[in-house]
Design a protein around this motif. Structure first.
Motif, PDB file in Angstrom:
ATOM      1  N   LYS A   1       0.814  -1.212   0.000  1.00 56.99           N
ATOM      2  CA  LYS A   1       0.000   0.000   0.000  1.00 56.99           C
ATOM      3  C   LYS A   1       0.857   1.276   0.000  1.00 56.99           C
ATOM      4  CE  LYS A   1      -3.945  -2.379   1.947  1.00 56.99           C
ATOM      5  NZ  LYS A   1      -5.028  -2.434   2.933  1.00 56.99           N
ATOM      6  N   GLY A   2       1.842   1.272  -0.934  1.00 53.55           N
ATOM      7  CA  GLY A   2       2.638   2.468  -1.139  1.00 53.55           C
ATOM      8  C   GLY A   2       3.864   2.591  -0.266  1.00 53.55           C
ATOM      9  N   ASP A   3       4.115   1.616   0.596  1.00 58.26           N
ATOM     10  CA  ASP A   3       5.315   1.656   1.434  1.00 58.26           C
ATOM     11  C   ASP A   3       6.493   1.192   0.583  1.00 58.26           C
ATOM     12  OD1 ASP A   3       7.422   1.155   3.235  1.00 58.26           O
ATOM     13  OD2 ASP A   3       6.040   0.709   4.879  1.00 58.26           O
ATOM     14  N   SER A   4       7.201   2.145  -0.019  1.00 56.46           N
ATOM     15  CA  SER A   4       8.261   1.816  -0.973  1.00 56.46           C
ATOM     16  C   SER A   4       9.428   1.093  -0.316  1.00 56.46           C
ATOM     17  CB  SER A   4       8.742   3.076  -1.691  1.00 56.46           C
ATOM     18  OG  SER A   4       9.226   4.018  -0.759  1.00 56.46           O
ATOM     19  N   GLN A   5       9.675   1.371   0.957  1.00 56.84           N
ATOM     20  CA  GLN A   5      10.774   0.704   1.651  1.00 56.84           C
ATOM     21  C   GLN A   5      10.520  -0.804   1.749  1.00 56.84           C
ATOM     22  OE1 GLN A   5      11.712   2.428   5.459  1.00 56.84           O
ATOM     23  NE2 GLN A   5      13.559   1.188   5.749  1.00 56.84           N
ATOM     24  N   LYS A   6       9.311  -1.183   2.128  1.00 55.47           N
ATOM     25  CA  LYS A   6       8.959  -2.603   2.188  1.00 55.47           C
ATOM     26  C   LYS A   6       8.931  -3.221   0.797  1.00 55.47           C
ATOM     27  CE  LYS A   6       6.200  -2.679   6.452  1.00 55.47           C
ATOM     28  NZ  LYS A   6       4.835  -2.947   7.015  1.00 55.47           N
ATOM     29  N   ALA A   7       8.425  -2.465  -0.177  1.00 52.94           N
ATOM     30  CA  ALA A   7       8.348  -2.984  -1.548  1.00 52.94           C
ATOM     31  C   ALA A   7       9.735  -3.237  -2.113  1.00 52.94           C
ATOM     32  CB  ALA A   7       7.578  -2.006  -2.430  1.00 52.94           C
ATOM     33  N   ASP A   8      10.647  -2.298  -1.901  1.00 59.68           N
ATOM     34  CA  ASP A   8      12.006  -2.441  -2.421  1.00 59.68           C
ATOM     35  C   ASP A   8      12.740  -3.601  -1.762  1.00 59.68           C
ATOM     36  OD1 ASP A   8      11.590  -0.284  -4.077  1.00 59.68           O
ATOM     37  OD2 ASP A   8      12.635   1.165  -2.795  1.00 59.68           O
ATOM     38  N   ALA A   9      12.429  -3.868  -0.504  1.00 61.48           N
ATOM     39  CA  ALA A   9      13.108  -4.940   0.226  1.00 61.48           C
ATOM     40  C   ALA A   9      12.829  -6.313  -0.380  1.00 61.48           C
ATOM     41  CB  ALA A   9      12.680  -4.924   1.698  1.00 61.48           C
ATOM     42  N   VAL A  10      11.698  -6.457  -1.064  1.00 56.67           N
ATOM     43  CA  VAL A  10      11.354  -7.737  -1.689  1.00 56.67           C
ATOM     44  C   VAL A  10      12.412  -8.144  -2.704  1.00 56.67           C
ATOM     45  CG1 VAL A  10       9.665  -8.911  -3.168  1.00 56.67           C
ATOM     46  CG2 VAL A  10       8.875  -7.395  -1.320  1.00 56.67           C
ATOM     47  N   TYR A  11      12.996  -7.165  -3.392  1.00 59.58           N
ATOM     48  CA  TYR A  11      13.938  -7.444  -4.476  1.00 59.58           C
ATOM     49  C   TYR A  11      15.383  -7.129  -4.097  1.00 59.58           C
ATOM     50  CZ  TYR A  11       9.347  -6.889  -6.566  1.00 59.58           C
ATOM     51  OH  TYR A  11       8.010  -6.985  -6.834  1.00 59.58           O
ATOM     52  N   GLN A  12      15.613  -6.769  -2.845  1.00 55.78           N
ATOM     53  CA  GLN A  12      16.948  -6.353  -2.414  1.00 55.78           C
ATOM     54  C   GLN A  12      17.920  -7.528  -2.491  1.00 55.78           C
ATOM     55  OE1 GLN A  12      16.932  -4.567   1.446  1.00 55.78           O
ATOM     56  NE2 GLN A  12      18.976  -3.719   1.249  1.00 55.78           N
ATOM     57  N   GLY A  13      19.112  -7.262  -3.043  1.00 57.36           N
ATOM     58  CA  GLY A  13      20.155  -8.269  -3.059  1.00 57.36           C
ATOM     59  C   GLY A  13      19.981  -9.364  -4.087  1.00 57.36           C
ATOM     60  N   MET A  14      19.072  -9.193  -5.031  1.00 58.15           N
ATOM     61  CA  MET A  14      18.875 -10.195  -6.081  1.00 58.15           C
ATOM     62  C   MET A  14      18.428  -9.500  -7.351  1.00 58.15           C
ATOM     63  SD  MET A  14      15.250 -10.711  -6.612  1.00 58.15           S
ATOM     64  CE  MET A  14      14.932 -12.447  -6.798  1.00 58.15           C
ATOM     65  N   THR A  15      18.561 -10.205  -8.458  1.00 59.39           N
ATOM     66  CA  THR A  15      18.077  -9.684  -9.743  1.00 59.39           C
ATOM     67  C   THR A  15      16.750 -10.351 -10.049  1.00 59.39           C
ATOM     68  OG1 THR A  15      20.339  -9.381 -10.550  1.00 59.39           O
ATOM     69  CG2 THR A  15      18.573  -9.388 -12.194  1.00 59.39           C
ATOM     70  N   PRO A  16      15.632  -9.619  -9.944  1.00 59.21           N
ATOM     71  CA  PRO A  16      14.324 -10.229 -10.145  1.00 59.21           C
ATOM     72  C   PRO A  16      13.991 -10.373 -11.627  1.00 59.21           C
ATOM     73  CG  PRO A  16      14.062  -7.903  -9.694  1.00 59.21           C
ATOM     74  CD  PRO A  16      15.542  -8.180  -9.603  1.00 59.21           C
ATOM     75  N   LEU A  17      12.920 -11.090 -11.889  1.00 64.52           N
ATOM     76  CA  LEU A  17      12.350 -11.112 -13.228  1.00 64.52           C
ATOM     77  C   LEU A  17      11.802  -9.730 -13.564  1.00 64.52           C
ATOM     78  CD1 LEU A  17      10.290 -14.426 -12.928  1.00 64.52           C
ATOM     79  CD2 LEU A  17      12.451 -14.143 -14.156  1.00 64.52           C
ATOM     80  N   LEU A  18      11.680  -9.470 -14.855  1.00 63.03           N
ATOM     81  CA  LEU A  18      11.064  -8.234 -15.337  1.00 63.03           C
ATOM     82  C   LEU A  18       9.746  -8.558 -16.023  1.00 63.03           C
ATOM     83  CD1 LEU A  18      14.248  -6.607 -16.898  1.00 63.03           C
ATOM     84  CD2 LEU A  18      13.306  -6.239 -14.596  1.00 63.03           C
ATOM     85  N   ALA A  19       8.906  -7.547 -16.166  1.00 57.69           N
ATOM     86  CA  ALA A  19       7.627  -7.746 -16.852  1.00 57.69           C
ATOM     87  C   ALA A  19       7.843  -8.326 -18.244  1.00 57.69           C
ATOM     88  CB  ALA A  19       6.869  -6.431 -16.934  1.00 57.69           C
ATOM     89  N   ALA A  20       8.892  -7.898 -18.927  1.00 57.76           N
ATOM     90  CA  ALA A  20       9.186  -8.384 -20.277  1.00 57.76           C
ATOM     91  C   ALA A  20       9.476  -9.879 -20.294  1.00 57.76           C
ATOM     92  CB  ALA A  20      10.358  -7.616 -20.872  1.00 57.76           C
ATOM     93  N   ASP A  21      10.059 -10.400 -19.209  1.00 55.63           N
ATOM     94  CA  ASP A  21      10.321 -11.839 -19.130  1.00 55.63           C
ATOM     95  C   ASP A  21       9.017 -12.628 -19.100  1.00 55.63           C
ATOM     96  OD1 ASP A  21      13.154 -11.458 -18.900  1.00 55.63           O
ATOM     97  OD2 ASP A  21      12.862 -10.965 -16.787  1.00 55.63           O
ATOM     98  N   VAL A  22       8.062 -12.124 -18.347  1.00 60.54           N
ATOM     99  CA  VAL A  22       6.770 -12.806 -18.235  1.00 60.54           C
ATOM    100  C   VAL A  22       5.998 -12.696 -19.548  1.00 60.54           C
ATOM    101  CG1 VAL A  22       4.651 -13.010 -16.892  1.00 60.54           C
ATOM    102  CG2 VAL A  22       6.763 -12.285 -15.769  1.00 60.54           C
ATOM    103  N   ALA A  23       6.052 -11.521 -20.165  1.00 61.52           N
ATOM    104  CA  ALA A  23       5.406 -11.348 -21.469  1.00 61.52           C
ATOM    105  C   ALA A  23       5.986 -12.313 -22.492  1.00 61.52           C
ATOM    106  CB  ALA A  23       5.563  -9.907 -21.947  1.00 61.52           C
TER     107      ALA A  23
END
Length: 264
Positions: free
Chosen positions: A207-229
């Motif tokens: 719900k807009g908490d960017s700190q918590k949102a960013d922590a999900v991907y911290q320290g790793m290279t996540p998938l991108l929307a283009a990968d799923v497409a």
């Protein structure tokens, strides 16, 4: 295109994508436009849809792009959707049920019931509704493809995700049952189940908490929307006799829904 394998052309097929105004839905829209589809882009934000339509038509001037601003939780709006489409777009060949969300990471005793209803309405009921609406024409024409955007959370359940995981488990079961229902037709049904994808998903969840949102991907290279497409386009472009039941995709640093190797 490979000279050793004949992919299915999507040119002039009518494709409807929900949740198309950003993230994975937007990436899918671009790939379908590149493939020459006629697009119906559905999302809540008209201004985002208008901007996307303009950008797509600047790049692919011959592609038809029709936008519909609605909330997939609005069942009456869904009931009107097909009839209100331009005549040339009413026979939908490809339905991409992409709209979906997670809200919060509450334990079961603290689940917010309003959020629960939003997730069930968006992730489950809307998919059932849209599939009912557009599968009938696919059956009559004996062609079509239904693609449901699921998640690895359909298969790996975790604490704090009771409702989101349950909605994706529902979607997995619904997709499988739909494939059984349609097996005597040439209509194909596919689930796309990605792991950690960096989009607005986590920002919405928290719900807009960017700190918590960013922590999900911290320290790793996540998938991108283009990968799923790209997964979606792979499933859609297999020859007509090939049905991709499901594609499960993780980031390289990920082995499960919450099993992530993070670098310091």
């Amino acid at each position: 295109m490979s000279r050793f394998y004949a992919e299915l052309s999507l040119r002039d097929q009518v494709a409807l994508v929900t949740g198309a105004s950003g993230g994975i839905g937007e990436a899918i829209a671009w790939r379908l436009a590149e493939a020459g589809c006629k697009l119906i882009l559905v999302a809540r934000r008209q201004e985002k849809l208008d901007a996307l339509r303009e950008d797509i038509q600047k790049t692919f001037s011959q592609v038809v792009v029709h936008t519909v601003a609605l909330d997939v939780q609005d069942s009456s709006a869904l009931d009107r959707l097909q009839a209100e489409l331009p005549a040339e777009l009413q026979a939908v060949d490809i339905l991409v049920n992409n709209a979906g969300l997670a809200l919060g990471t509450f334990p079961v005793q603290d689940n917010d019931l309003a959020d629960v209803q939003t997730m069930i309405s968006t992730n489950c009921a809307a998919v059932v509704h849209l599939t009912k609406l557009f599968s009938k024409g696919m059956i009559d024409r004996n062609r079509g493809h239904i693609v449901n955007l699921s998640s690895v959370a359909a298969h790996t359940h975790y604490g704090g995700g009771s409702i989101y995981c349950a909605t994706k488990a529902f979607l997995d079961a619904f997709t499988t049952a739909a494939r059984h229902d349609l097996v005597a037709t040439d209509v194909r049904v596919t689930a796309i189940s990605p792991g950690a994808v960096k989009t607005d998903f986590s920002n919405v969840r928290f719900k807009g908490d960017s700190q918590k949102a960013d922590a999900v991907y911290q320290g790793m290279t996540p998938l991108l929307a283009a990968d799923v497409a790209d997964n979606v386009l792979y499933a859609l472009t297999r020859p007509a006799h090939v049905q991709i039941a499901e594609i499960i995709t993780y980031a390289t640093a990920q082995s499960g829904a919450q099993n992530i190797a993070r670098k310091q």
